[in-house]
Design a protein around this motif. Structure first.
Motif, short mmCIF file in Angstrom:
data_model
loop_
_atom_site.label_atom_id
_atom_site.label_comp_id
_atom_site.label_asym_id
_atom_site.label_seq_id
_atom_site.Cartn_x
_atom_site.Cartn_y
_atom_site.Cartn_z
N VAL A 84 0.90 -1.09 -0.07
CA VAL A 84 -0.05 -0.08 0.10
C VAL A 84 0.85 1.38 0.15
O VAL A 84 0.56 2.14 -0.55
CB VAL A 84 -0.94 0.04 1.01
N PHE A 85 1.79 1.12 0.82
CA PHE A 85 2.95 2.38 0.80
C PHE A 85 3.38 2.62 -0.45
O PHE A 85 3.76 3.78 -0.78
CB PHE A 85 3.94 2.17 1.75
N ARG A 86 3.78 1.75 -1.24
CA ARG A 86 4.15 1.72 -2.59
C ARG A 86 3.31 2.49 -3.72
O ARG A 86 3.67 3.54 -4.41
CB ARG A 86 4.85 0.59 -3.16
N LYS A 87 2.04 2.28 -3.38
CA LYS A 87 0.95 2.76 -4.39
C LYS A 87 0.95 4.51 -3.95
O LYS A 87 0.80 5.31 -4.62
CB LYS A 87 -0.12 2.20 -3.98
N ALA A 88 1.10 4.48 -2.50
CA ALA A 88 1.01 5.78 -2.13
C ALA A 88 2.32 6.72 -2.29
O ALA A 88 2.06 7.90 -2.75
CB ALA A 88 0.81 5.97 -0.39
N GLU A 89 3.48 6.04 -2.44
CA GLU A 89 4.75 6.87 -2.96
C GLU A 89 4.36 7.43 -4.47
O GLU A 89 4.85 8.32 -4.93
CB GLU A 89 5.83 6.01 -2.64
N LYS A 90 4.01 6.53 -5.20
CA LYS A 90 3.74 6.68 -6.68
C LYS A 90 2.85 7.99 -6.83
O LYS A 90 3.04 9.11 -7.50
CB LYS A 90 3.21 5.50 -7.26
N ILE A 91 1.61 8.01 -5.91
CA ILE A 91 0.82 9.11 -6.05
C ILE A 91 1.50 10.27 -5.45
O ILE A 91 1.40 11.49 -6.05
CB ILE A 91 -0.42 8.87 -5.24
N ALA A 92 2.18 10.21 -4.49
CA ALA A 92 2.84 11.53 -4.02
C ALA A 92 3.50 11.81 -4.93
O ALA A 92 4.16 13.30 -4.99
CB ALA A 92 3.67 11.01 -2.44
N THR A 93 4.56 11.02 -5.62
CA THR A 93 5.53 11.40 -6.59
C THR A 93 4.89 12.21 -7.57
O THR A 93 5.30 13.48 -8.03
CB THR A 93 6.21 10.36 -7.16
N LYS A 94 3.65 11.87 -8.09
CA LYS A 94 3.01 12.61 -9.01
C LYS A 94 2.38 14.09 -8.49
O LYS A 94 2.27 15.08 -9.31
CB LYS A 94 1.75 11.75 -9.60
N GLN A 95 2.13 13.82 -7.21
CA GLN A 95 1.56 15.14 -6.70
C GLN A 95 2.71 16.20 -6.12
O GLN A 95 2.35 17.09 -5.78
CB GLN A 95 0.57 14.98 -5.41
#
Length: 429
Positions: free
Chosen positions: A256-267
């Motif tokens: 789950v944290f990896r998914k969140a990291e990808k989103i944070a990177t995009k944001q």
């Protein structure tokens, strides 16, 4: 010694001559000495005749150099003779003045070279002097012929000598080959005895070690060792169970944290990226992290993931993910409890392991086990060396009959009678 055998043959005419192996070098020395003496006796007179003939030729050449021409000779011949005479005299003196060594084997090629030079001179410039100095040139030819005759005698004597010397050298080479084999075989036998002694010593020590290991296996201390091992197995089992529980939770949270990291990177939210990466690094490590490091990291990462879940940016796909992120406070407490328990189990496991390793009975058994392994390795090497030595000795022994037969035949060739070789150990071949 050679003369002794020769006289023995003359007086008693035995069918076979017995010769001990160790006596061969002395016998060969006597034989070579006798052959050399015979050569000197056969060549003394020819050598003396050759030296005298060379002296006479030198005298004749000097007379030719000082001789007067016949007045009746045609002027053209006088001119030819005048031009050829100095060249002929110079060439003849050069050939006749060559150094002739005392040793017959050095004397022979030197005198042959001298005669060749004289022949070339008489066939070259000398042929123009035949008419002018007929008597003198005839004397030169006679002198050369005498030397040639004596050289023929030397040739036969030297040929016979070299043939006998060649056979003698072959006998000496065969003797040396057999002698070397005997020496090498003796050394190989001594080496085999040393190897056998080491094998016996190592085998005895291995048996002693086995007996001691067997005695230790029945030692009273083994009961204590069994208890320690049982406790160690229990600790290991509990540690593995906790590790599996930790692994299951950490892998689910990391996903789950990896998914969140990808989103944070995009944001492009650096603080969220840093918080998520720190937790991912700790949870992905092959070792269980220190709870005092993991909990602060989760305290920063979980709210980020929860916010994205609430916003619908992350969809939880299974009950494990929903179980963790429905109550992250409980998740953090559970991870701290597991990590603490794993560290405690690891510490207890190491302590018990050290007590087991340092136990006197087990320590002795381990020491003996290592010694036994080393001894078995050494024993294997000794057996291999013994095998290699036996194979080498067998190959060497295969050569002996052929060498002995060749040696006997060559000695028979010298003596002219059958020969029975007797080895020093009284074994007749």
């Amino acid at each position: 010694m050679y003369k002794f055998f020769r006289n023995l043959l003359k007086k008693q005419e035995p069918e076979n001559v017995t010769l001990t192996f160790s006596a061969i070098p002395a016998w060969l020395d006597e034989h070579d000495k006798d052959v050399r003496t015979r050569l000197r006796q056969e060549t003394d007179n020819p050598v003396r005749n050759i030296r005298n003939s060379i002296s006479r030729l030198q005298h004749i050449v000097n007379e030719i150099a000082d001789a007067e021409h016949d007045p009746a000779i045609h002027p053209k011949l006088k001119t030819i003779a005048k031009n050829s005479l100095p060249l002929f005299v110079k060439a003849m003196k050069a050939s006749l003045s060559k150094d002739l060594p005392e040793d017959i084997e050095e004397f022979y090629p030197a005198v042959v070279e001298s005669v060749k030079g004289c022949l070339n001179s008489t066939r070259g410039q000398g042929r123009y002097l035949q008419v002018v100095f007929p008597k003198e040139m005839a004397s030169v030819k006679t002198g050369i012929d005498i030397i040639g005759h004596e050289i023929n005698i030397l040739t036969k004597s030297l040929t016979d000598y070299r043939k006998q010397k060649s056979v003698s050298d072959e006998v000496r080479a065969l003797y040396n080959a057999l002698h070397d084999i005997r020496i090498d075989s003796e050394k190989a036998l001594e080496k085999d005895h040393r190897i056998h002694a080491r094998i016996t010593e190592i085998t005895s020590r291995i048996e002693t070690v086995k007996n001691e290991l067997e005695a230790l296996s029945a030692d009273a201390g083994m009961d204590e060792i069994k208890k320690i091992r049982s406790t160690l197995q229990d600790r290991e089992k509990k540690r593995d169970e906790l590790t599996r529980a930790y692994t299951s939770l950490s892998m689910t949270a990391s996903h789950v944290f990896r998914k969140a990291e990808k989103i944070a990177t995009k944001q492009r939210v650096p603080a969220d990226i840093t918080a998520l990466q720190r937790s991912i690094d700790l949870l992905s490590d092959h070792t269980v992290p220190d709870p005092d490091e993991l909990d602060p990291a989760l305290a920063l990462a979980c709210p980020v993931a929860e916010r994205m879940i609430t916003a619908g940016e992350i969809i939880l796909k299974n009950k494990e993910e929903r179980g963790i992120f429905s109550d992250t406070t409980q998740f953090r407490m559970e991870m701290r409890t597991i990590c603490t328990a794993v560290k405690t189990q690891e510490t207890e496991y190491r302590t018990i392991q050290e007590s087991l390793t340092s136990h006197p009975v087990l320590a002795r058994m381990n020491s003996l086990g290592r010694e036994k392994s080393q001894l078995e390795y050494m024993l294997e090497k000794e057996h291999q060396e013994q095998k290699d030595l036996a194979e080498w000795s067998a190959k060497i022994r295969e050569k002996i009959p052929s060498l002995e037969n060749d040696l006997r035949n060559k000695i028979e060739e010298i003596i002219g009678k059958g020969v029975q070789l007797q080895m020093d150990d009284q074994m007749t071949v």
